[in-house]
Design a protein around this motif. Structure first.
Motif, mmCIF file in Angstrom:
data_model
loop_
_atom_site.group_PDB
_atom_site.id
_atom_site.type_symbol
_atom_site.label_atom_id
_atom_site.label_comp_id
_atom_site.label_asym_id
_atom_site.label_seq_id
_atom_site.Cartn_x
_atom_site.Cartn_y
_atom_site.Cartn_z
ATOM 1 N N LEU A 1 25.987 45.920 29.052
ATOM 2 C CA LEU A 1 25.071 44.881 28.569
ATOM 3 C C LEU A 1 25.676 43.493 28.733
ATOM 4 O O LEU A 1 25.039 42.589 29.286
ATOM 5 C CB LEU A 1 24.731 45.139 27.104
ATOM 6 N N ILE A 2 26.930 43.319 28.272
ATOM 7 C CA ILE A 2 27.532 41.987 28.272
ATOM 8 C C ILE A 2 27.965 41.578 29.678
ATOM 9 O O ILE A 2 27.646 40.477 30.142
ATOM 10 C CB ILE A 2 28.738 41.960 27.308
ATOM 11 N N THR A 3 28.696 42.467 30.378
ATOM 12 C CA THR A 3 29.240 42.101 31.686
ATOM 13 C C THR A 3 28.135 41.777 32.683
ATOM 14 O O THR A 3 28.210 40.773 33.410
ATOM 15 C CB THR A 3 30.115 43.247 32.226
ATOM 16 N N ILE B 1 41.957 40.990 21.719
ATOM 17 C CA ILE B 1 41.277 39.909 22.447
ATOM 18 C C ILE B 1 39.844 40.326 22.743
ATOM 19 O O ILE B 1 39.590 41.430 23.218
ATOM 20 C CB ILE B 1 42.022 39.597 23.760
ATOM 21 N N SER B 2 38.923 39.433 22.473
ATOM 22 C CA SER B 2 37.505 39.731 22.698
ATOM 23 C C SER B 2 37.189 39.872 24.190
ATOM 24 O O SER B 2 37.800 39.217 25.041
ATOM 25 C CB SER B 2 36.644 38.606 22.106
ATOM 26 N N THR B 3 36.229 40.734 24.480
ATOM 27 C CA THR B 3 35.775 40.897 25.861
ATOM 28 C C THR B 3 35.256 39.588 26.439
ATOM 29 O O THR B 3 35.425 39.306 27.634
ATOM 30 C CB THR B 3 34.668 41.962 25.927
ATOM 31 N N VAL C 1 41.075 45.471 32.964
ATOM 32 C CA VAL C 1 42.065 44.810 32.090
ATOM 33 C C VAL C 1 41.625 44.868 30.630
ATOM 34 O O VAL C 1 42.436 45.124 29.727
ATOM 35 C CB VAL C 1 42.264 43.350 32.538
ATOM 36 N N GLY C 2 40.327 44.670 30.397
ATOM 37 C CA GLY C 2 39.827 44.675 29.019
ATOM 38 C C GLY C 2 39.952 46.026 28.332
ATOM 39 O O GLY C 2 39.960 46.090 27.098
#
Length: 325
Positions: free
Chosen positions: A266-268, A157-159, A201-202
């Motif tokens: 970067l993403i979060t 599952i993608s972040t 969780v990720g």
């Protein structure tokens, strides 16, 4: 040990020069100083005089790597690369293209990044090791099979799905925490709860599979069979012997990531509006601010080298047979 640390530190210098040279080349292949000036001044109605003035004010009016019009050492020193790179080695990051002090920005944004990264790192480590040990304890049973299948599903599952799904369910439907944003002091906790949960969780799928592999490899070794032959309980064998001897491969992957916690996610950070170093880097790339990008790449390289050094030093703590030479 001191001689080893000094030698590794000296090895880091050519590595950092190479990283800076590669970053410099990649950035200016995409963006010339003229392109950077047009982006900062605006794409329309920009005169050549305004572009030249912008370049002179920020030191981009010189040759990139070699100044063929200069003589002696000035061929190398009177260039953009030399003037922009040398001061990085004393951690003088200079100013961004809009005039802001990069060192001040890094110190300010490091706090939100650490506030997010440290809880994720510590809790994820404990959760992943615990789940992996439970799976290893029940190896070759339905618990093991289900654990592996669930781990693969979580890894697949993608972040982005975790982030968007978490924001929709926990924030929009249940209204438990704010969907994004940040505040100072303890008021920031309510904004960090959701990104921390999603970060934990990720990472469960990949972390659990990795630790399970390490534990299963140790379980099949001779010293474990000897421990069982002595009549020790499986629980004692697992926690007293297997976990202890699995610390070196665990440290290899864990200690090296500790310095990189400063760099932020970067993403979060971008999705949750957290003003950390991750979103700082994304904004710099989007704005093609070479000064910030170069500083963040240099800082990341230094932290990674420190992480590798800490990993080597940690080996001597968990295994007395290891000698640094």
């Amino acid at each position: 040990m001191l001689a080893y640390i000094i030698r590794r530190t000296l090895y880091a210098i050519p590595i950092l020069i190479g990283v800076n040279l590669l970053t410099f080349w990649l950035f200016f292949v995409v963006n010339s100083p003229e392109d950077m000036a047009r982006m900062q001044l605006g794409q329309k109605r920009v005169t050549p005089e305004a572009i030249e003035k912008w370049k002179q004010e920020r030191g981009y009016d010189k040759p990139l790597l070699l100044n063929t019009t200069a003589e002696g050492s000035a061929v190398l020193t009177n260039t953009i690369f030399f003037e922009k790179t040398l001061r990085l080695f004393v951690f003088d990051f200079g100013s961004a293209d809009d005039g802001r002090n990069i060192g001040h920005d890094i110190r300010q944004r490091m706090v939100p990044s650490l506030a997010l990264a440290i809880p994720v790192f510590i809790i994820s480590l404990l959760v992943n090791i615990t789940i992996a040990m439970i799976i290893a304890f029940f190896r070759a049973t339905y618990v093991d099979y289900m654990g592996v299948v669930l781990s693969v599903m979580l890894m697949s599952i993608s972040t982005l799905f975790y982030i968007i799904g978490g924001q929709f369910v926990i924030s929009k439907l249940l209204h438990l925490v704010p969907i994004s944003g940040y505040d100072e002091g303890w008021a920031a906790v309510k904004f960090l709860v959701l990104p921390v949960i999603i970060g934990i969780v990720g990472g469960i799928g990949a972390g659990t599979r990795w630790f399970r592999t390490i534990f299963l490899e140790e379980i099949n070794k001779d010293y474990v069979r000897t421990a069982r032959a002595k009549g020790l309980a499986e629980r004692v064998v697992l926690f007293r012997h297997v976990l202890k001897n699995a610390m070196i491969p665990i440290l290899t992957g864990v200690v090296v990531t500790i310095p990189l916690l400063f760099m932020g996610s970067l993403i979060t950070e971008s999705f949750f509006g957290i003003p950390g170093l991750g979103s700082y880097t994304i904004d710099a790339i989007r704005g093609q601010d070479f000064a910030i990008v170069r500083s963040m790449v240099f800082l990341g390289s230094v932290l990674y080298i420190i992480g590798l050094l800490l990993t080597d030093l940690s080996y001597t703590l968990v295994d007395p047979r290891v000698r640094l030479s």
